[in-house]
Structures are given as structure tokens and as C-alpha cells.
Design an enzyme around this catalytic site. Structure first.
Site, PDB file in Angstrom:
ATOM      1  N   ASP A   1      -1.808  -5.066  18.238  1.00 20.79           N
ATOM      2  CA  ASP A   1      -2.882  -4.542  17.877  1.00 20.79           C
ATOM      3  C   ASP A   1      -3.021  -2.998  17.293  1.00 20.79           C
ATOM      4  O   ASP A   1      -3.727  -1.962  16.284  1.00 20.79           O
ATOM      5  CB  ASP A   1      -3.747  -3.908  19.286  1.00 20.79           C
ATOM      6  CG  ASP A   1      -5.039  -3.701  19.503  1.00 20.79           C
ATOM      7  OD1 ASP A   1      -5.940  -3.774  18.497  1.00 20.79           O
ATOM      8  OD2 ASP A   1      -5.437  -1.984  20.198  1.00 20.79           O
TER       9      ASP A   1
ATOM     10  N   ILE B   1     -13.781 -11.086  15.525  1.00 21.09           N
ATOM     11  CA  ILE B   1     -13.167 -12.910  15.250  1.00 21.09           C
ATOM     12  C   ILE B   1     -14.092 -13.882  16.157  1.00 21.09           C
ATOM     13  O   ILE B   1     -13.776 -13.451  17.115  1.00 21.09           O
ATOM     14  CB  ILE B   1     -11.550 -12.969  14.830  1.00 21.09           C
ATOM     15  CG1 ILE B   1     -10.615 -11.617  13.955  1.00 21.09           C
ATOM     16  CG2 ILE B   1     -11.454 -14.233  14.881  1.00 21.09           C
ATOM     17  CD1 ILE B   1     -10.862 -12.775  12.294  1.00 21.09           C
TER      18      ILE B   1
ATOM     19  N   CYS C   1     -26.687  -2.983  19.067  1.00 18.68           N
ATOM     20  CA  CYS C   1     -25.950  -2.683  19.100  1.00 18.68           C
ATOM     21  C   CYS C   1     -26.323  -1.487  19.670  1.00 18.68           C
ATOM     22  O   CYS C   1     -27.728  -0.738  19.382  1.00 18.68           O
ATOM     23  CB  CYS C   1     -25.295  -2.038  18.428  1.00 18.68           C
ATOM     24  SG  CYS C   1     -24.267  -0.576  18.028  1.00 18.68           S
TER      25      CYS C   1
ATOM     26  N   CYS D   1     -22.348  -6.349  21.515  1.00 23.32           N
ATOM     27  CA  CYS D   1     -22.819  -7.234  20.542  1.00 23.32           C
ATOM     28  C   CYS D   1     -22.111  -8.360  20.717  1.00 23.32           C
ATOM     29  O   CYS D   1     -21.725  -9.534  19.950  1.00 23.32           O
ATOM     30  CB  CYS D   1     -21.668  -6.420  19.508  1.00 23.32           C
ATOM     31  SG  CYS D   1     -20.178  -5.961  19.192  1.00 23.32           S
TER      32      CYS D   1
ATOM     33  N   ASN E   1      -3.479  12.493  39.122  1.00 20.80           N
ATOM     34  CA  ASN E   1      -2.661  11.939  38.154  1.00 20.80           C
ATOM     35  C   ASN E   1      -1.889  10.556  38.480  1.00 20.80           C
ATOM     36  O   ASN E   1      -1.703   9.931  37.838  1.00 20.80           O
ATOM     37  CB  ASN E   1      -1.593  12.801  37.516  1.00 20.80           C
ATOM     38  CG  ASN E   1      -2.158  13.234  36.270  1.00 20.80           C
ATOM     39  OD1 ASN E   1      -3.340  13.782  36.009  1.00 20.80           O
ATOM     40  ND2 ASN E   1      -1.654  14.779  36.184  1.00 20.80           N
ATOM     41  N   ARG E   2      -1.411  11.195  39.650  1.00 20.19           N
ATOM     42  CA  ARG E   2      -0.890   9.953  40.307  1.00 20.19           C
ATOM     43  C   ARG E   2      -1.198   8.854  41.021  1.00 20.19           C
ATOM     44  O   ARG E   2      -1.072   7.548  40.455  1.00 20.19           O
ATOM     45  CB  ARG E   2       0.457  10.250  40.671  1.00 20.19           C
ATOM     46  CG  ARG E   2       1.071   9.193  42.023  1.00 20.19           C
ATOM     47  CD  ARG E   2       2.442   9.810  43.383  1.00 20.19           C
ATOM     48  NE  ARG E   2       1.101  10.490  44.285  1.00 20.19           N
ATOM     49  CZ  ARG E   2       1.019   9.688  44.815  1.00 20.19           C
ATOM     50  NH1 ARG E   2       1.038   9.001  44.829  1.00 20.19           N
ATOM     51  NH2 ARG E   2       0.228  10.293  45.576  1.00 20.19           N
TER      52      ARG E   2
ATOM     53  N   LYS F   1      -7.188   9.461  32.313  1.00 21.66           N
ATOM     54  CA  LYS F   1      -8.008   9.945  33.071  1.00 21.66           C
ATOM     55  C   LYS F   1      -9.213  10.862  32.903  1.00 21.66           C
ATOM     56  O   LYS F   1     -10.380  10.784  32.613  1.00 21.66           O
ATOM     57  CB  LYS F   1      -7.408  10.597  34.102  1.00 21.66           C
ATOM     58  CG  LYS F   1      -7.172  11.605  34.661  1.00 21.66           C
ATOM     59  CD  LYS F   1      -6.570  12.679  35.608  1.00 21.66           C
ATOM     60  CE  LYS F   1      -6.579  13.395  36.134  1.00 21.66           C
ATOM     61  NZ  LYS F   1      -6.461  13.680  37.477  1.00 21.66           N
TER      62      LYS F   1
END
Length: 380
Positions: free
Chosen positions: A134, A158, A198, A243, A280-281, A297
Site C-alpha cells: 500500500d 479490485i 458516491c 461505493c 495522545n497517550r 488524532k
């Protein structure tokens, strides 16, 4: 004959280690893809997340000069959550796209490809291999299409015969000249359900995507979300499955073949209000193992604020006011103000007006004015 025998051994081993589909392709230049990518650049359809130059993305031997073939793999992931938690008026929930359920697929596919590499190198000591999942230069979809994993649908995914489009893709370039597998015939026909469904018109005729309008991309951006998309994302905090959900080839598709991909309820469908104040933690501990955490975040908190506005969640007003007044990030303060206006209570409007007297950031002030404008629309 030796290469053919090795190919069959690789296919058998792939099944043993949990690879759902495997295909072999040439390492020739992806000429058609190059023209499509060049056209995307000209039209401004790219996301900006793409890696590498146009040449690196379409010429495998620029990445591995010895490349003679590419091995493509696919792993299926679930589409349905068993005993999924429900949103309630007191506790609204957001939604991560199915591709972000469970453990980050990059790690899982890389593990499978590394095992495959070790298997090959035991049998061919002079083998030269390069793995990508990716985030590499090559297009996983273009490789998978050439290798016969599936065909590229109008939704740009795909589509496999067995698993629909709900598969993760990865590949390995190698100097072993494997005989390529045959591509799969395109079966979309006249169907245009994905194009019509969409939410933002991001899908263009002919299976082309304008990433700048794609909700899956937009939920990953870090700046203010453009106004026209704010009411389109609904309760999505990361990604979009529309989609794929409407595709007839995905009807009834739901495979639970890999424990790593099973969704955790409070992560795949997180409560929105707690996301506003998560540290954050705490964020790393709760969400750090899923692919949807890769941008941090901030985008997810911005999307959570928009989702609360979408729900007109009056139970979140106090927390959203606190965010508007005290969060150090302008995008988050401004989005909170806009969403408070969307909720549209007198309490929300008074809070916005009060916050404007202390706010210094012009962008946030602009969002506050837009939030107050909802009151003019409703007569509040």
C-alpha cells in the site's frame, strides 16, 4: 519446468500461511496506468499521499533493477460486525471504514509477504525480492489486476470472484521469471451503482477517482474540511465504504478468515464524545494498532465534531463548548464552533458569541460566524 514447479509450491505455501489469493504478473512497464496517472495529475485528482515519481510508480525495474516478475497477494476482511453496538441519543457513535477494522493490515500483509520471501529464498538462494504493501510506489490495484487477482471496477477497487472488493492487497517484486497468470475479464458492464451512490461525486466515468472529493481521503486531511463536504461525511470518522456497499459483486460478502481483522466494537464504532478529550497517550493505546490511526488524532477529532453536529447531539454541547474555548488547535476550535451552530440551540449560539470576544485566530472567527449563521436560517 523448475520455475513452474516453484510457482505451484509457492501457491500451496501461500494457502498454508493464510493468503487468500495469489497471482503472478510480469514486471513490464504499466503503460496504460502511466497515462491514467498523468491524466489524474493534469486534472488535479490526486490525493497528495501518493509515493514516488510517475516513472517509479509505473516502471517496476526502477525500484528493483533485477525484477522479472511480481507476485500479488490478497487477504479478505470482514464486512459485518457481530453484535455491533448501537448509537443512542445519549451516546452517539462514529464509524471507521471496514478496511480499518482490526489490526493494521500493513503489518499483517507484510508478515505474510516476509514468510513468502523466506520460503522462496530457501529454494532459490540467489533470489532478489522487494516487498510493498500500500505505501510503496507501485499501484497495488494495477499489479493485482495484471496478476489475475480480480478486475478493476468502476469504484476503482479490485473486485475478486470469491471475496468481492473487500480484500487487502500487497506485492513482491522478484528476479525469478515466473510465467504470468491471466488477467480477469472486467465484469462491471453497464452497472453504475457506485457512481450514482458516491456521496460527493468523486467517482468519474471509466473507473477514475477524484481523490480530492473522496470522503475516504477527506476524512484523513488535517485542515478545515471544505463546507460542501461537512454534511456529507455523516458519522464517518475514518474512510468510506459506500461505493463498495452498493456494488452487486459484494452482495452477501462477509469473510472472517483472519482473527487479526476482526473489529473491536468500541474502536470500529467509537463513542464520539470521549474522542473529543482523548489524550495522545490514550489515543495511541486505544487506536494505535489500527490503520485508521496513521494520521494521528486531529483528523478523527475534527470528524467526531462534525458527526456530533450531524446528529444535532444536544448532550455533547457542554463538551463541545469546552473544546471551542480551550483547545489549542484552531481547526478543532473552529470545527467545534461550526458544529455547535449546526446543533442550533440557544445555549450553543450564546456560547459561540461569548467565545468570539476572546478568539484571536481569523480562521476560527470565520467558522464562528458560519456557526451563528445557522441561527439566522432557523430563526433562533
Amino acid at each position: 519446468m523448475r520455475t513452474e514447479r516453484l510457482k505451484e509450491e509457492i501457491k500451496q505455501y501461500a494457502k498454508e500461511i493464510g493468503i487468500d489469493k495469489i497471482g503472478f504478473a510480469t514486471a513490464d512497464v504499466f503503460g496504460e496506468l502511466r497515462e491514467r496517472l498523468r491524466r489524474q495529475q493534469e486534472l488535479g485528482y490526486q490525493s497528495g499521499f501518493e509515493k514516488g515519481t510517475l516513472e517509479e510508480r509505473t516502471e517496476p525495474q526502477r525500484l528493483l533493477p533485477e525484477a522479472q516478475a511480481i507476485i500479488s497477494i490478497a487477504l479478505a476482511y470482514p464486512t459485518r460486525m457481530k453484535n455491533a453496538p448501537k448509537s443512542t441519543k445519549e451516546e452517539r457513535r462514529g464509524l471507521f471504514a471496514r478496511a480499518s477494522w482490526g489490526v493494521d493490515y500493513h503489518h499483517v500483509l507484510r508478515d505474510r509477504l516476509e514468510k513468502l520471501t523466506a520460503f522462496i529464498e530457501e529454494r532459490v538462494p540467489n533470489a532478489v525480492n522487494k516487498i510493498m504493501v500500500d505505501t510503496g510506489e507501485l499501484s497495488d490495484r494495477a499489479v493485482a489486476e495484471r496478476a489475475g487477482i480480480g478486475f478493476s471496477g468502476k469504484n476503482t477497487s479490485i473486485i475478486t470472484k470469491e471475496f468481492g472488493s473487500f480484500v487487502y492487497l500487497g506485492e513482491m517484486m522478484t528476479n525469478i521469471p515466473f510465467i504470468p497468470d491471466d488477467p480477469v475479464e472486467d465484469s462491471c458492464g453497464d452497472c453504475r451503482k457506485c457512481l450514482d451512490a458516491c456521496p460527493t461525486g468523486a467517482l468519474i466515468e471509466g473507473g477514475q477517482l477524484n481523490a480530492q472529493r473522496c470522503i475516504a481521503f477527506l476524512t484523513q486531511t488535517k485542515d478545515f474540511l471544505p463546507d460542501e463536504f461537512r454534511t456529507k461525511i455523516g458519522n464517518r470518522v475514518y474512510g468510506c465504504d459506500t461505493c463498495q456497499q452498493v456494488c452487486p459483486r459484494n452482495k452477501g460478502v462477509d469473510f472472517h478468515l483472519h482473527p487479526e481483522f476482526e473489529p473491536e466494537h468500541d474502536i470500529a464504532k467509537p463513542k464520539l464524545k470521549p474522542m473529543l478529550r482523548i489524550s495522545n497517550r490514550e489515543f495511541k493505546e486505544k487506536f494505535g494498532h489500527i490503520s485508521g490511526s496513521w494520521r494521528g488524532k486531529k483528523p478523527l477529532q475534527r470528524n467526531a465534531l462534525l458527526a456530533l453536529g450531524h446528529y444535532k447531539d444536544t448532550t455533547a454541547i457542554a463538551e463541545m463548548i469546552d473544546v471551542m474555548n480551550n483547545d489549542p488547535r484552531p481547526v478543532i476550535r473552529g470545527t467545534a464552533a461550526w458544529s455547535l451552530g449546526k446543533i442550533g440551540t440557544n445555549e450553543a449560539f450564546r456560547a459561540i458569541e461569548a467565545a468570539m470576544t476572546a478568539e484571536k485566530d481569523e480562521r476560527v472567527l470565520y467558522e464562528m460566524k458560519k456557526g451563528l449563521a445557522f441561527g439566522n436560517e432557523t430563526g433562533a
